[in-house]
Design a protein around this motif. Structure first.
Motif, PDB file in Angstrom:
ATOM      1  N   TRP A  25       0.830  -1.196   0.000  1.00  0.00           N
ATOM      2  CA  TRP A  25       0.000   0.000   0.000  1.00  0.00           C
ATOM      3  C   TRP A  25       0.870   1.252   0.000  1.00  0.00           C
ATOM      4  O   TRP A  25       1.920   1.287   0.647  1.00  0.00           O
ATOM      5  CB  TRP A  25      -0.901   0.021   1.233  1.00  0.00           C
ATOM      6  N   ARG A  26       0.420   2.270  -0.733  1.00  0.00           N
ATOM      7  CA  ARG A  26       1.086   3.576  -0.707  1.00  0.00           C
ATOM      8  C   ARG A  26       0.232   4.521   0.132  1.00  0.00           C
ATOM      9  O   ARG A  26      -0.950   4.722  -0.149  1.00  0.00           O
ATOM     10  CB  ARG A  26       1.274   4.124  -2.115  1.00  0.00           C
ATOM     11  N   ILE A  27       0.850   5.104   1.147  1.00  0.00           N
ATOM     12  CA  ILE A  27       0.177   5.996   2.073  1.00  0.00           C
ATOM     13  C   ILE A  27       0.643   7.427   1.807  1.00  0.00           C
ATOM     14  O   ILE A  27       1.835   7.731   1.945  1.00  0.00           O
ATOM     15  CB  ILE A  27       0.478   5.634   3.543  1.00  0.00           C
ATOM     16  N   ALA A  28      -0.275   8.289   1.386  1.00  0.00           N
ATOM     17  CA  ALA A  28       0.045   9.691   1.113  1.00  0.00           C
ATOM     18  C   ALA A  28      -0.525  10.550   2.237  1.00  0.00           C
ATOM     19  O   ALA A  28      -1.739  10.585   2.451  1.00  0.00           O
ATOM     20  CB  ALA A  28      -0.537  10.111  -0.229  1.00  0.00           C
ATOM     21  N   THR A  29       0.367  11.240   2.944  1.00  0.00           N
ATOM     22  CA  THR A  29      -0.035  12.081   4.073  1.00  0.00           C
ATOM     23  C   THR A  29       0.262  13.534   3.750  1.00  0.00           C
ATOM     24  O   THR A  29       1.392  13.873   3.375  1.00  0.00           O
ATOM     25  CB  THR A  29       0.722  11.679   5.353  1.00  0.00           C
ATOM     26  N   ALA A  30      -0.737  14.399   3.879  1.00  0.00           N
ATOM     27  CA  ALA A  30      -0.548  15.831   3.626  1.00  0.00           C
ATOM     28  C   ALA A  30       0.396  16.419   4.668  1.00  0.00           C
ATOM     29  O   ALA A  30       0.208  16.218   5.866  1.00  0.00           O
ATOM     30  CB  ALA A  30      -1.888  16.549   3.657  1.00  0.00           C
ATOM     31  N   LYS A  31       1.414  17.129   4.217  1.00  0.00           N
ATOM     32  CA  LYS A  31       2.407  17.672   5.143  1.00  0.00           C
ATOM     33  C   LYS A  31       1.810  18.740   6.056  1.00  0.00           C
ATOM     34  O   LYS A  31       2.210  18.873   7.219  1.00  0.00           O
ATOM     35  CB  LYS A  31       3.585  18.247   4.354  1.00  0.00           C
ATOM     36  N   GLN A  32       0.875  19.514   5.542  1.00  0.00           N
ATOM     37  CA  GLN A  32       0.265  20.579   6.342  1.00  0.00           C
ATOM     38  C   GLN A  32      -0.897  20.085   7.197  1.00  0.00           C
ATOM     39  O   GLN A  32      -1.362  20.798   8.085  1.00  0.00           O
ATOM     40  CB  GLN A  32      -0.218  21.700   5.410  1.00  0.00           C
ATOM     41  N   ASP A  33      -1.363  18.879   6.920  1.00  0.00           N
ATOM     42  CA  ASP A  33      -2.490  18.320   7.670  1.00  0.00           C
ATOM     43  C   ASP A  33      -2.292  16.821   7.822  1.00  0.00           C
ATOM     44  O   ASP A  33      -2.807  16.025   7.034  1.00  0.00           O
ATOM     45  CB  ASP A  33      -3.806  18.612   6.943  1.00  0.00           C
ATOM     46  N   PRO A  34      -1.530  16.392   8.836  1.00  0.00           N
ATOM     47  CA  PRO A  34      -1.208  14.968   9.013  1.00  0.00           C
ATOM     48  C   PRO A  34      -2.434  14.072   9.139  1.00  0.00           C
ATOM     49  O   PRO A  34      -2.334  12.855   8.944  1.00  0.00           O
ATOM     50  CB  PRO A  34      -0.387  14.959  10.304  1.00  0.00           C
ATOM     51  N   ALA A  35      -3.584  14.660   9.468  1.00  0.00           N
ATOM     52  CA  ALA A  35      -4.801  13.852   9.581  1.00  0.00           C
ATOM     53  C   ALA A  35      -5.378  13.509   8.223  1.00  0.00           C
ATOM     54  O   ALA A  35      -6.226  12.615   8.106  1.00  0.00           O
ATOM     55  CB  ALA A  35      -5.845  14.590  10.420  1.00  0.00           C
TER      56      ALA A  35
END
Length: 277
Positions: free
Chosen positions: A235-245
């Motif tokens: 799985w590839r998990i993409a997390t927004a840097k400005q909004d970790p949620a």
């Protein structure tokens, strides 16, 4: 049945390979596909991912000289890839850049995986470069346009640091590795060979808004009809840097491979992971 026929008529295999090569050459003429060919010596400023893989591994019953040959092959091939830029709308193709690995170009005998067996062939070992490029691309927004996995798990692990099943198979020219850049940013590969490692990085022209991580899930060895298999999901998990949620999860690969190595008792263990050539 197919293997039996080819064992009696091996020339049919060569004929089929040539058919597939010419079919791919015709497909590559598609004017709608823009392939990445341009290189830039200066490195892009933002690093998406760095990685290094061991050049010399302990492989049972294999001639160590073949590992040295692999390193020579890698040095020739990476000269075509190092610094390559994938601009928006372009497609990266492994074989379009490297071309056919021939003796005239300096390629020599190296290890290859074919039909679940370890063999030797001119240009053997280039799949380590393909593995590197694929692993780096997984940590970017590049779209995996073409990727082929090994259907056999050949070797127990030797200092493996990435999940099983994140390698890729390449065979000139119809078993290719391709990425498509559907973003507004440009990406660049930098690859080099050191004394011990194949080292690589994927860089971007702009700092990305997300951080990419790769996660293995549902790993399992299982036995069926007296044969061991191994499967997992990548799985590839993409997390927004400005909004970790803010997290986006994407299933990239489902692996299911026959295991070619066994423990003396009880089948393979969790630590016995495969090595792509």
């Amino acid at each position: 049945m197919k293997k039996i026929i080819l064992s009696y008529f091996p020339f049919l295999y060569k004929v089929r390979v040539q058919q597939l090569i010419w079919k791919r050459r015709l497909l590559n003429l598609n004017p709608k596909v823009r392939y990445a060919y341009r290189k830039e010596a200066a490195a892009f400023p933002f690093v998406c991912k760095k990685h290094k893989s061991i050049l010399r591994r302990v492989l049972a019953n294999s001639d160590p000289i073949l590992q040295e040959n692999k390193i020579q092959n890698l040095k020739i091939a990476l000269a075509h890839v190092d610094g390559i830029v994938i601009h928006p709308g372009e497609t990266f193709s492994f074989w379009q850049l490297i071309g056919k690995p021939t003796k005239a170009k300096g390629y020599i005998e190296g290890l290859m995986l074919s039909h679940g067996e370890v063999r030797t062939g001119t240009g053997g070992g280039l799949c380590q470069l393909a593995n590197m490029l694929f692993w780096l691309s997984l940590h970017s927004p590049l779209e995996i346009k073409e990727r082929h996995h090994h259907s056999f798990d050949i070797f127990p692990d030797d200092r493996r640091v990435i999940p099983f099943g994140t390698g890729t198979s390449v065979f000139y020219n119809y078993v290719d590795l391709q990425f498509y850049n559907g973003t507004n940013d440009s990406f660049q590969f930098h690859i080099r060979v050191t004394e011990e490692f194949l080292e690589g990085a994927i860089r971007s022209s702009r700092e990305l808004d997300v951080q990419y991580n790769i996660e293995e899930r549902h790993h399992q060895f299982y036995e069926k009809a007296n044969t061991w298999y191994r499967k997992n999901e990548i799985w590839r998990i993409a997390t927004a840097k400005q909004d970790p949620a803010s997290v986006k999860e994407e299933l990239m690969i489902r692996n299911n491979s026959e295991v070619k190595y066994m423990k003396s008792q009880g089948g393979p263990s969790r630590h016995e992971e495969n090595i792509s050539c």
